[in-house]
Design a protein around this motif. Structure first.
Motif: not given
Length: 162
Positions: A137-156
């Motif tokens: 499950k550790l990867s899930l928040p990161f994978r969800e952020a990668i798949d969301d263009p709004d989250d692909r901005r600043d590495g946060v």
């Protein structure tokens, strides 16, 4: 002890000023509580354990105070904004048992790639980590952020669920 006798819990720890004491108006000063940004952050971190599949999450201020974790591994998870907050914090987890060889390094590669904004390298690092160590499950928040263009901005990493 059978598996139904096991107790699981999640801990969220944040270091900073808080106010503690009775809350309410006389004569009902019987609600002993703690308030403040650090208390709120600790509550959010406790809840964020569900998203990461972890048991213990703590902020960078707490990490600075830990000189000896009793041999327990501490794993950095990068900069994260938890629900209800707007300022990124450095987030860490403490493992309650030793992971398989290479596990911490694999997580580190994925987290560092995300922090650099190299989302394809982050995805590849999680893929390699999970191929070597199984799904997590550790990867899930990161994978969800990668798949969301709004989250692909600043590495946060920005969490959306409590």
């Amino acid at each position: 002890m059978c598996s139904s006798d096991l107790v699981s819990l999640r801990l969220g720890v944040a270091t900073g000023p808080v106010t503690i004491g009775d809350c309410g108006a006389p004569p009902d000063l019987n609600d002993y509580t703690v308030i403040g940004d650090s208390a709120n952050l600790a509550a959010r971190l406790e809840s964020a354990n569900k998203q990461f599949g972890t048991a213990i999450l703590f902020d960078g201020a707490t990490r600075e105070l830990i000189h000896d974790a009793g041999g327990l591994p501490i794993v950095p998870l990068g900069k994260v904004v938890v629900v209800g907050q707007s300022v990124p914090i450095d987030l860490f987890t403490m493992l309650v048992e030793d992971p398989a060889p290479g596990w911490i390094e694999g997580v580190g590669r994925a987290v560092e790639a995300f922090a650099r904004g190299d989302f394809e390298a982050c995805r590849a690092a999680w893929d390699a980590h999970e191929a070597a160590h199984g799904g997590s499950k550790l990867s899930l928040p990161f994978r969800e952020a990668i798949d969301d263009p709004d989250d692909r901005r600043d590495g946060v990493l920005r969490l959306r669920a409590k």
